[in-house]
Design a protein around this motif. Structure first.
Motif, PDB file in Angstrom:
ATOM      1  N   THR A 564       0.844  -1.204   0.000  1.00 26.15           N
ATOM      2  CA  THR A 564       0.000   0.000   0.000  1.00 26.15           C
ATOM      3  C   THR A 564       0.874   1.247   0.000  1.00 26.15           C
ATOM      4  O   THR A 564       0.588   2.249  -0.682  1.00 26.15           O
ATOM      5  N   LYS A 568       0.991   4.114  -2.860  1.00 25.33           N
ATOM      6  CA  LYS A 568       0.797   5.537  -2.615  1.00 25.33           C
ATOM      7  C   LYS A 568       1.940   6.360  -3.224  1.00 25.33           C
ATOM      8  O   LYS A 568       1.743   7.478  -3.706  1.00 25.33           O
ATOM      9  N   SER A 571       1.409   6.798  -6.979  1.00 29.62           N
ATOM     10  CA  SER A 571       0.171   7.435  -7.448  1.00 29.62           C
ATOM     11  C   SER A 571       0.175   8.922  -7.102  1.00 29.62           C
ATOM     12  O   SER A 571       0.911   9.369  -6.214  1.00 29.62           O
ATOM     13  N   ARG A 578      -4.791   6.924  -5.093  1.00 25.49           N
ATOM     14  CA  ARG A 578      -4.209   7.362  -3.795  1.00 25.49           C
ATOM     15  C   ARG A 578      -5.269   7.294  -2.683  1.00 25.49           C
ATOM     16  O   ARG A 578      -4.986   6.886  -1.563  1.00 25.49           O
ATOM     17  N   ARG A 579      -6.494   7.694  -3.035  1.00 28.11           N
ATOM     18  CA  ARG A 579      -7.565   7.661  -2.032  1.00 28.11           C
ATOM     19  C   ARG A 579      -7.859   6.225  -1.601  1.00 28.11           C
ATOM     20  O   ARG A 579      -8.035   5.934  -0.419  1.00 28.11           O
ATOM     21  N   ALA A 581      -5.767   3.746  -1.728  1.00 29.81           N
ATOM     22  CA  ALA A 581      -4.606   3.256  -0.968  1.00 29.81           C
ATOM     23  C   ALA A 581      -4.679   3.731   0.482  1.00 29.81           C
ATOM     24  O   ALA A 581      -4.309   2.995   1.426  1.00 29.81           O
ATOM     25  N   ASP A 582      -5.141   4.976   0.697  1.00 26.80           N
ATOM     26  CA  ASP A 582      -5.293   5.484   2.073  1.00 26.80           C
ATOM     27  C   ASP A 582      -6.296   4.636   2.860  1.00 26.80           C
ATOM     28  O   ASP A 582      -6.095   4.337   4.049  1.00 26.80           O
ATOM     29  N   GLU A 585      -4.710   1.383   3.696  1.00 24.82           N
ATOM     30  CA  GLU A 585      -3.715   1.560   4.758  1.00 24.82           C
ATOM     31  C   GLU A 585      -4.398   1.703   6.125  1.00 24.82           C
ATOM     32  O   GLU A 585      -3.977   1.101   7.121  1.00 24.82           O
TER      33      GLU A 585
END
Length: 734
Positions: A564, A568, A571, A578-579, A581-582, A585
């Motif tokens: 992850t 990030k 990206s 990215r969103r 991946a957040d 995470e």
């Protein structure tokens, strides 16, 4: 015992022996058997014409007379002399004179005989002027011997001698004692001259009257003596009756009360009423048995007894007559106090000043325990008339009273001691009768089952339906005389169930089952400990398993979080990747946090360390997690004061506490409601006052309150909210 012989007959024997062998007369009265037992003077009794004796005793007197005189015909001579010497008494003399001649006498012989002898029937078979035939029919079931026949022969031969004629000639043609059916006598005598008969008929009434008057005077004196004697006997008898009545009443008193002082007062007052005593008191040996102590007295003024009560006499004191009497264990009577060399300075003598006194040792089971003292304060002469045997008997009653009172006091003390032990025992104790009804229960059992009174309640009513068969099996073993125990569920008055261990011992009376004594041990705490131990074992197993799972899960999370992070980095910041991946995470971090919680809960592993945390952030994070589990009919009201200081805590654990409390609040409001979460600063003084066990150090505190509009908790539930495994929820609901 039948009395067939008038003592006119025994009197003839006595007078004959007195005349022939006076020095041997005492041999006639020695050991005459049970019939004469209790007769003070056998001679006087056997000489009284008004008395009667049995034919067997008369036979014994004939036998002894023959032995004393060495004459086998003694009975004949006794009968002959009794007529010649007129030993038959004035009544017989009247008969003999009044009939005028032997012929008339013999015609009325049966009527005369019946008044003084009931061993035979006499009939005159034939009668002439100078002869007759007399037949004696001896009655059955009456002891007679040939001596009885001999005495009658002597009497019949002597009858003519009354009128100065020669003795009659008697020929026995049949003898009962030689095998005949009866005794038959053919009797002949000489006729008197007519002129002599004429003069005798003139003077005989005067002679009879003179002798009768003299005899009546003698008998009057005898009757007067007898009356005086009988009157005295009646007085003595009444006194004995009074004594026996007092003994009976004292026995009743012994049974009616066991209070020692009251008992002694009743008994001693009974004694004074019959024993010719003015005062009486009781001395008892002390526990060391070396001193006599005055414990009670009657007839003594209250003020005077107050000075004397507790007066002690050393038992070893040689010159004290009371102590000496106790040591010798013999009753002592002092008829004249002034004649004895007593110590006039003695407190009892100075205060009481007795004229005479009596000392009676009191013994219980052969052991002296005290002494009874009685005295006369005015006249010592009555002491000579005191019945010492009666006083000894009365002392025995006092001994019984003392023993009963002592035994009762010991029993009372023992019962009180054991009752206190039973009542204060930490175990429930009950006694059940043979029908299963509780006769006794101690306080612990009442508290355990929430009853003020259990007596009279069937034990089956206290047992859960599932365990009634188990209780029945236990009682059946008791009925067989076997000690039994079993775990049983009892039901309290409020309906709750309690696990107990019931240990029961049979109560037997002469091998008959009368009930049982049971010990009831509350197993609630034990069961809780067992449950905790089982849960701990489960958690230990879960922890062991969770350790392996967490290791593998952490490896998986490491890869997820690592990739992850790379995702990030590759990206753009504003891109959807990215969103996403957040989100991945954050979810991974929450998963790692869950693993740590699982390890902390199951293996007591170290959780996140305490650090400064914002209360508002912790509450908001918890609310985000709750949003999906809260129904729409429940409103959440959050009130967090501004300017709150950071708090030192593990935010994950605090968040879990808030979540758990809110979920419980939700379950308590099935129809909807409101949950309110408040946080405000609380000073040290306020915390010390409201939560003394938490405010350990001086400083700043934050108070978080969570409230709801649900059903709430009762007092019993509040007491257990910190029990790790306590719940009021149904199975499957947490």
């Amino acid at each position: 015992m039948k009395k067939e012989i008038g003592c006119i007959n025994s009197c003839a024997v006595i007078r004959y022996i007195e005349n022939k062998a006076p020095d041997k007369l005492d041999q006639l009265f020695e050991n005459l058997g049970p019939e004469m037992a209790g007769i003070a003077d056998p001679k006087v009794f056997l000489s009284d014409f008004n008395n009667w004796i049995s034919s067997s005793l008369m036979v014994e007197l004939f036998r002894r007379a023959s032995r004393i005189l060495g004459d086998e015909n003694a009975a004949f001579h006794i009968g002959y002399d009794s007529v010649v010497n007129r030993d038959l008494g004035y009544i017989q003399n009247i008969f003999l004179y009044a009939f005028g001649n032997p012929s008339r006498v013999l015609k009325h012989i049966q009527r005369m005989n019946y008044h003084f002898n009931k061993t035979k029937k006499i009939s005159v078979v034939k009668s002439g002027r100078n002869n007759c035939i007399v037949r004696l029919k001896w009655l059955p079931d009456v002891e007679v011997t040939a001596d009885c026949c001999l005495m009658n022969k002597g009497i019949y031969q002597a009858v003519p001698r009354i009128w100065g004629l020669p003795s009659a000639k008697l020929n026995e043609t049949s003898c009962f004692f030689k095998g005949g059916d009866y005794c038959e006598y053919h009797i002949k005598w000489k006729n008197r001259r007519p002129l002599r008969d004429f003069f005798r008929s003139l003077f005989t009434p005067w002679e009879v009257a003179r002798e009768s008057i003299a005899e009546l005077e003698r008998d009057k004196e005898v009757l007067r003596d007898k009356y005086n004697h009988i009157h005295q006997l009646n007085l003595d008898l009444q006194h004995k009756v009074d004594q026996l009545t007092s003994l009976e009443e004292s026995s009743t008193a012994i049974l009616s009360t066991l209070e020692l002082e009251k008992l002694l007062d009743l008994i001693l007052k009974k004694l004074l009423s019959v024993a010719k005593l003015d005062r009486a008191g009781i001395f008892l040996l002390n526990e060391g048995r070396d001193h006599l102590v005055l414990i009670h007295a009657v007839g003594v003024e209250d003020r005077l007894f107050a000075d004397l009560k507790g007066y002690q006499i050393p038992l070893a004191k040689m010159d004290n007559i009371i102590a000496r009497t106790v040591r010798n264990q013999k009753l002592v009577v002092v008829r004249d106090v002034d004649s004895l060399p007593l110590n006039r300075q003695n407190l009892l003598l100075r205060k009481l000043n007795p004229k005479a006194f009596i000392l009676v040792p009191i013994t219980v089971k052969g052991k002296v325990v005290g002494i009874m003292v009685g005295d006369n304060k005015e006249n010592g002469n009555t002491m000579a008339d005191i019945d010492q045997n009666f006083l000894a008997s009365f002392a025995n009653h006092i001994a019984m009273a003392l023993e009963n009172a002592t035994l009762y006091k010991k029993l009372e003390d023992s019962e009180a001691r054991y009752r206190e032990m039973v009542e204060n025992a930490n175990e429930g104790i009950l006694v059940v009768d043979k029908d299963g009804t509780i006769e006794y229960s101690n306080k612990c059992l009442g508290d355990m089952l929430e009853y003020d009174e259990l007596n009279g309640i069937p034990i089956y009513n206290l047992v859960d339906e599932r365990d009634k068969k188990a209780l029945l099996r236990l009682l059946l073993k008791n009925m067989e005389g076997v000690v039994a125990k079993d775990e049983i569920i009892l039901q309290t008055k409020s309906g709750e169930h309690i696990n107990v261990l019931l240990s029961s011992v049979p109560i037997l009376s002469e091998d008959r089952f009368e009930g049982c004594l049971s010990m009831v041990t509350d197993l609630t705490e034990k069961k809780q400990m067992e449950s905790r131990l089982l849960q701990a074992q489960k958690l230990e197993a879960i922890g062991t398993m969770a350790g392996g799972i967490a290791h593998d899960f952490n490896n998986i999370l490491t890869g997820i979080l690592g990739y992850t992070m790379l995702l990030k980095q590759k990206s753009d910041v504003d891109s959807d990747v990215r969103r996403y991946a957040d989100i991945i995470e954050k979810s991974g971090e929450r998963a790692a946090d869950l693993v740590r919680k699982l390890l902390a809960f199951s293996r007591d592993s170290k959780v996140g360390e305490a650090r400064g945390s914002k209360v508002k952030a912790v509450v908001q994070d918890a609310m985000e997690l709750l949003q999906s589990s809260m129904p729409k009919n429940i409103d959440m009201d959050i009130s967090i004061r501004t300017g709150l200081p950071l708090i030192e805590c593990d935010p994950t654990q605090l968040q879990q506490v808030i979540l758990n409390m809110c979920i419980n609040a939700r379950d308590a409001m099935p129809d909807g409601g409101r949950i309110r979460i408040e946080a405000e600063e609380a000073g040290f003084d306020q915390m010390s006052l409201e939560y003394s066990e938490l405010a350990a150090q001086n400083g700043r505190y934050v108070c978080i309150r969570i409230s709801d509009t649900g059903t709430g908790m009762d007092s019993r539930t509040k007491e257990r909210i910190f029990d790790p495994f306590f719940t009021t929820k149904e199975v499957g609901k947490g």
